[in-house]
Write an enzyme that holds these catalytic residues in place. Structure first.
Site, PDB file in Angstrom:
ATOM      1  N   ASP A 103       1.831  -7.035  10.039  1.00 59.17           N
ATOM      2  CA  ASP A 103       1.049  -6.899   8.550  1.00 59.17           C
ATOM      3  C   ASP A 103       1.771  -7.518   7.520  1.00 59.17           C
ATOM      4  OD1 ASP A 103      -0.898  -5.884  10.211  1.00 59.17           O
ATOM      5  OD2 ASP A 103      -1.194  -4.314   9.032  1.00 59.17           O
ATOM      6  N   HIS A 248       5.341  -4.370  10.232  1.00 61.84           N
ATOM      7  CA  HIS A 248       5.117  -5.420   8.998  1.00 61.84           C
ATOM      8  C   HIS A 248       6.232  -6.377   9.296  1.00 61.84           C
ATOM      9  CE1 HIS A 248       3.376  -1.625   7.870  1.00 61.84           C
ATOM     10  NE2 HIS A 248       2.650  -2.548   7.001  1.00 61.84           N
TER      11      HIS A 248
END
Length: 283
Positions: A103, A248
């Site tokens: 992400d 992430h």
């Protein structure tokens, strides 16, 4: 006159009448094709009365290369995206299938290293990108497309959607869809709400834009920088068929996430897991 002679004459006369009608019909048909666009006669060499008709070779044309529209395949019914009340947490697949997701990117400091590791092991993953980050590095989205990764929508600026109006949520999603399409080559088919905060507007607008909501099963909590070994342990302990792992590649120091991927990815593959991307399910 004998009966046989009379019958012969009648047959001969009938053949003559039929031959004359055929000649008139042929002449009329030929007249339809020798008229030019201005309806004036165009002289052509007469064809022989007997024998096979000579055919002029057909010249190539765009028209002849195109299929007749009336005989084309039926148009497919537009596929509809379901409006869900909760996001998908797992994926279906045969055997020990897992999905890795990243992400907040793309970030030029960390995303290329993650892509390098995925390429080394010939693994595809999902990247839920923020529009403002993607706009700054469209080259990384182009690389994701070239290497077979899936790019999802993570809004434009990573806001808390539950505090936005419907119009603001639409703007966050649409702007990101546009930039993904421009850089990646197609509009995203998946979206993920920042912070995992979903509401009815997010589900409805996502469906209207043709996207499915995907959450996660295993959260590495790498954004807290707990250490590479901790991240690796969370992935290995949570590994199971259908699991979606959240990591992430932007939003802070993601060097631990980069190093952890290099550790746990080969271990997952050695354990028999098939790390891939999900397939859409349409109504």
């Amino acid at each position: 006159m004998q009966k046989d002679q009379l019958l012969t004459r009648l047959l001969t006369r009938r053949r003559a009448l039929l031959s004359g009608a055929a000649a008139v019909g042929a002449a009329g048909t030929a007249g339809l094709f020798v008229l030019g666009g201005d309806a004036e006669p165009v002289r052509r060499t007469a064809t022989p009365a007997a024998g096979s008709q000579a055919r002029r070779p057909l010249k190539p044309s765009t028209y002849r290369l195109q299929p007749l529209t009336g005989y084309g395949p039926p148009q497919a019914t537009p596929r509809r995206t379901l409006v869900r009340r909760t996001p998908l947490l797992r994926v279906s697949g045969r055997g020990r299938t897992m999905v890795l997701t990243f992400d907040d990117g793309p970030d030029p400091r960390y995303t290329p290293a993650i892509l390098d590791t995925l390429a080394e092991y010939e693994v595809r993953a999902m990247f839920f990108v923020c529009g403002e980050m993607a706009a700054a590095r469209p080259d990384l989205l182009a690389r994701m497309a070239e290497e077979g990764h899936v790019v999802g929508n993570h809004t434009w600026s990573h806001p808390l959607l539950t505090r936005l109006t419907r119009g603001q949520i639409r703007s966050q999603m649409e702007r990101t869809c546009d930039i993904v399409e421009e850089a990646y080559g197609e509009r995203p088919q998946w979206f993920r709400a920042p912070y995992g905060a979903w509401n009815r507007n997010a589900f409805q607008l996502g469906a209207e834009l043709g996207m499915e909501p995907l959450a996660w099963t295993v959260d590495t909590l790498d954004w807290t920088t707990p250490g590479t070994r901790t991240i690796v342990g969370r992935v290995e302990n949570g590994a199971a068929p259908g699991v979606v792992v959240l990591s992430h590649d932007a939003g802070g120091d993601r060097s631990q996430s980069v190093h952890a991927l290099r550790d746990y990815l080969p271990q997952l593959l050695d354990a028999g897991y098939h790390v891939t991307v999900p397939r859409r399910q349409y109504a």
